[in-house]
Motif scaffolding. Sequence first.
Motif, mmCIF file in Angstrom:
data_model
loop_
_atom_site.group_PDB
_atom_site.id
_atom_site.type_symbol
_atom_site.label_atom_id
_atom_site.label_comp_id
_atom_site.label_asym_id
_atom_site.label_seq_id
_atom_site.Cartn_x
_atom_site.Cartn_y
_atom_site.Cartn_z
ATOM 1 N N ASN A 155 -54.105 4.040 37.160
ATOM 2 C CA ASN A 155 -54.941 3.255 36.240
ATOM 3 C C ASN A 155 -56.081 4.010 35.596
ATOM 4 O OD1 ASN A 155 -53.663 0.618 37.238
ATOM 5 N ND2 ASN A 155 -54.436 1.588 39.092
ATOM 6 N N SER A 156 -56.300 5.250 35.995
ATOM 7 C CA SER A 156 -57.459 5.974 35.480
ATOM 8 C C SER A 156 -57.234 7.478 35.604
ATOM 9 C CB SER A 156 -58.707 5.598 36.285
ATOM 10 O OG SER A 156 -58.584 6.092 37.604
ATOM 11 N N GLY A 157 -58.170 8.219 35.005
ATOM 12 C CA GLY A 157 -58.077 9.672 35.054
ATOM 13 C C GLY A 157 -58.328 10.228 36.440
ATOM 14 N N ALA A 158 -59.308 9.672 37.137
ATOM 15 C CA ALA A 158 -59.604 10.161 38.482
ATOM 16 C C ALA A 158 -58.389 9.973 39.391
ATOM 17 C CB ALA A 158 -60.811 9.432 39.053
ATOM 18 N N GLU A 159 -57.757 8.806 39.269
ATOM 19 C CA GLU A 159 -56.563 8.559 40.079
ATOM 20 C C GLU A 159 -55.430 9.509 39.711
ATOM 21 O OE1 GLU A 159 -55.177 4.249 40.803
ATOM 22 O OE2 GLU A 159 -56.651 4.200 39.200
ATOM 23 N N ALA A 160 -55.318 9.814 38.426
ATOM 24 C CA ALA A 160 -54.271 10.744 38.002
ATOM 25 C C ALA A 160 -54.531 12.127 38.597
ATOM 26 C CB ALA A 160 -54.206 10.812 36.476
ATOM 27 N N CYS A 161 -55.814 12.549 38.613
ATOM 28 C CA CYS A 161 -56.146 13.857 39.196
ATOM 29 C C CYS A 161 -55.919 13.842 40.710
ATOM 30 C CB CYS A 161 -57.591 14.229 38.862
ATOM 31 S SG CYS A 161 -57.823 14.610 37.112
ATOM 32 N N GLU A 162 -56.301 12.755 41.368
ATOM 33 C CA GLU A 162 -56.033 12.627 42.812
ATOM 34 C C GLU A 162 -54.537 12.731 43.075
ATOM 35 O OE1 GLU A 162 -59.695 11.318 45.037
ATOM 36 O OE2 GLU A 162 -57.670 11.297 45.844
ATOM 37 N N ALA A 171 -66.074 21.927 35.403
ATOM 38 C CA ALA A 171 -64.946 20.993 35.277
ATOM 39 C C ALA A 171 -65.381 19.566 35.542
ATOM 40 C CB ALA A 171 -63.841 21.375 36.261
ATOM 41 N N PHE A 172 -64.584 18.632 35.055
ATOM 42 C CA PHE A 172 -64.739 17.227 35.407
ATOM 43 C C PHE A 172 -63.355 16.654 35.666
ATOM 44 C CE2 PHE A 172 -65.049 12.668 34.535
ATOM 45 C CZ PHE A 172 -66.078 12.344 35.397
ATOM 46 N N HIS A 173 -63.173 16.095 36.865
ATOM 47 C CA HIS A 173 -61.866 15.519 37.201
ATOM 48 C C HIS A 173 -61.968 14.070 37.640
ATOM 49 C CE1 HIS A 173 -60.111 19.463 36.675
ATOM 50 N NE2 HIS A 173 -60.873 19.991 37.607
ATOM 51 N N GLY A 174 -63.163 13.466 37.538
ATOM 52 C CA GLY A 174 -63.306 12.066 37.910
ATOM 53 C C GLY A 174 -64.377 11.871 38.965
ATOM 54 N N ARG A 175 -64.535 10.618 39.416
ATOM 55 C CA ARG A 175 -65.657 10.266 40.282
ATOM 56 C C ARG A 175 -65.243 9.804 41.672
ATOM 57 N NH1 ARG A 175 -71.122 10.616 38.535
ATOM 58 N NH2 ARG A 175 -71.187 10.529 36.279
ATOM 59 N N VAL A 184 -56.865 22.972 36.093
ATOM 60 C CA VAL A 184 -57.748 23.325 34.979
ATOM 61 C C VAL A 184 -57.558 22.382 33.790
ATOM 62 C CG1 VAL A 184 -56.099 25.014 34.026
ATOM 63 C CG2 VAL A 184 -58.555 25.295 33.579
ATOM 64 N N GLU A 185 -58.644 22.145 33.060
ATOM 65 C CA GLU A 185 -58.580 21.404 31.795
ATOM 66 C C GLU A 185 -58.360 22.423 30.657
ATOM 67 O OE1 GLU A 185 -62.376 18.708 31.743
ATOM 68 O OE2 GLU A 185 -62.553 20.171 33.344
ATOM 69 N N PRO A 186 -57.417 22.181 29.759
ATOM 70 C CA PRO A 186 -57.228 23.092 28.620
ATOM 71 C C PRO A 186 -58.497 23.216 27.762
ATOM 72 C CG PRO A 186 -55.365 21.613 28.809
ATOM 73 C CD PRO A 186 -56.391 21.127 29.794
ATOM 74 N N LEU A 202 -52.474 20.890 35.171
ATOM 75 C CA LEU A 202 -53.343 20.734 34.008
ATOM 76 C C LEU A 202 -53.936 19.328 34.021
ATOM 77 C CD1 LEU A 202 -51.464 22.478 31.072
ATOM 78 C CD2 LEU A 202 -53.363 23.348 32.443
ATOM 79 N N ASP A 203 -55.245 19.266 33.880
ATOM 80 C CA ASP A 203 -55.919 17.980 33.708
ATOM 81 C C ASP A 203 -56.040 17.743 32.205
ATOM 82 O OD1 ASP A 203 -57.581 15.845 33.391
ATOM 83 O OD2 ASP A 203 -59.107 16.513 34.817
ATOM 84 N N GLU A 204 -55.093 16.956 31.683
ATOM 85 C CA GLU A 204 -55.104 16.625 30.243
ATOM 86 C C GLU A 204 -55.565 15.192 30.028
ATOM 87 O OE1 GLU A 204 -53.421 18.152 27.159
ATOM 88 O OE2 GLU A 204 -52.226 19.788 28.031
HETATM 89 C C1 LIG Z 1 -62.592 11.295 31.963
HETATM 90 C C2 LIG Z 1 -61.911 12.366 32.711
HETATM 91 C C3 LIG Z 1 -61.443 12.171 34.030
HETATM 92 C C4 LIG Z 1 -61.711 10.898 34.779
HETATM 93 O O1 LIG Z 1 -61.136 9.786 34.170
HETATM 94 P P1 LIG Z 1 -61.587 8.305 34.616
HETATM 95 O O2 LIG Z 1 -60.602 7.431 33.894
HETATM 96 O O3 LIG Z 1 -62.989 8.115 34.200
HETATM 97 O O4 LIG Z 1 -61.416 8.236 36.083
HETATM 98 C C5 LIG Z 1 -60.769 13.202 34.633
HETATM 99 N N1 LIG Z 1 -60.553 14.373 33.998
HETATM 100 C C6 LIG Z 1 -60.978 14.593 32.752
HETATM 101 C C7 LIG Z 1 -60.678 15.902 32.093
HETATM 102 C C8 LIG Z 1 -61.686 13.612 32.068
HETATM 103 O O5 LIG Z 1 -62.129 13.850 30.835
#
Ligand SMILES: *Cc1c(COP(=O)(O)O)cnc(C)c1O
Length: 385
Positions: free
Chosen positions: A89-96, A123-127, A175-177, A208-210
Amino acid sequence: MATYGPKTLAFVRGEGCWLITKDDQRYLDCGSGIAVNVLGHAHPKLVAALTEQAGKLWHTSNLYEIEGQETLAAKLVATTFADVVFFCNSGAEACEGAIKTARRYHYVNGAPDRHRIITFEGAFHGRTLATLSAAGNPKHLDGFGPEMPGFDHVPFGDVAAVEAALTDETAAIMVEPVQGEGGVRVLPSDVLTKLRELCDDNGVLLILDEVQTGVGRTGHLFAHQASDVWPDIMAVAKGLGGGFPIGAVLATNEAAKGMTAGTHGSTFGGNPLATAVAGTVLDIVSAPDFLQSVKDKALRFKQGLAALKDTHPTLVEDVRGTGLLLGLKLTCEPADLVKAALNEHLLLVGAADNTVRILPPLNVEDGDISEALSRLDRALKSLST
Ligand SMILES: *Cc1c(COP(=O)(O)O)cnc(C)c1O
């Protein structure tokens, strides 16, 4: 909770690139809900997809097959390196999910000690707790107890540091591109190539964190598709649902071989509403003409930003980014420009490294690009006087 700080602005509806307050003030949206509203607001095809599905079926759980989820997965597989997809449902979950997939791969390969992931500073991968540890940003980790072990942080884009950090416990490089939150810092393509080589030479997976760069944002369906480098695992979210929450972990069959029945799950992930909308988003965004138009608009926008840099050399240090993931590196506080732009009814998003992000909807019209540039010009002027 007070996690977002005080808010001064509320919108009641949206039309394309515009957001409208209850007293009919119109704001030009160059934030897109932080790279989410790829087709702007109230896109008729997305409204139709959502309302049609809402009249049929909202939710069943993943105990049952979900037709829209199968269709969406098939589209993602057809348009990317991936063989299989897990929906969340979210980016953090996708990275997890991506981290879990990489660790499980080595576990089923008989190398359970291979669990460490190399990540990049800024980097930022979520909270979530694991993704905070993955990024290693002290500001985000402060006060939340011990960090989750298993992450090795190296300076952004530093291939020699990655080589030095590789051990026989390394499971993956993540890594994020383009670092979005980190300040629109583009990973040089030769670095990406080198990371792929290091992964291949060392039996390590490339994640890749896209989440921010994906779904057309860079003028390619996914940013890495500008190169000939493919990941083993990829995290996607933000733009995928065009505003409806959905995330996805994409992987090759090989990389996902540890993710057998019972190893992972999500109650809501890939539910009928989310996948109906995301399927429609993907149909529109993946069309070659659409992606070409993103490239054309991005070029126009970036040229305009370069001109603003020339007009305001003491404020604008650098124009950054690729596609419609654009940024201005400033000599002032990014929050000051965000505020000045707000006065001009232009929405921007701050980022680290003294940068503001410019993330319009991908279907932004040429007239709106010109309008955004002149509002930005006025905002910068107001800061220099
Ligand atoms: C926003 C973001 C996340 C986290 O996504 P959420 O939906 O806020 O959990 C993870 N990785 C990258 C690169 C982001 O920009």
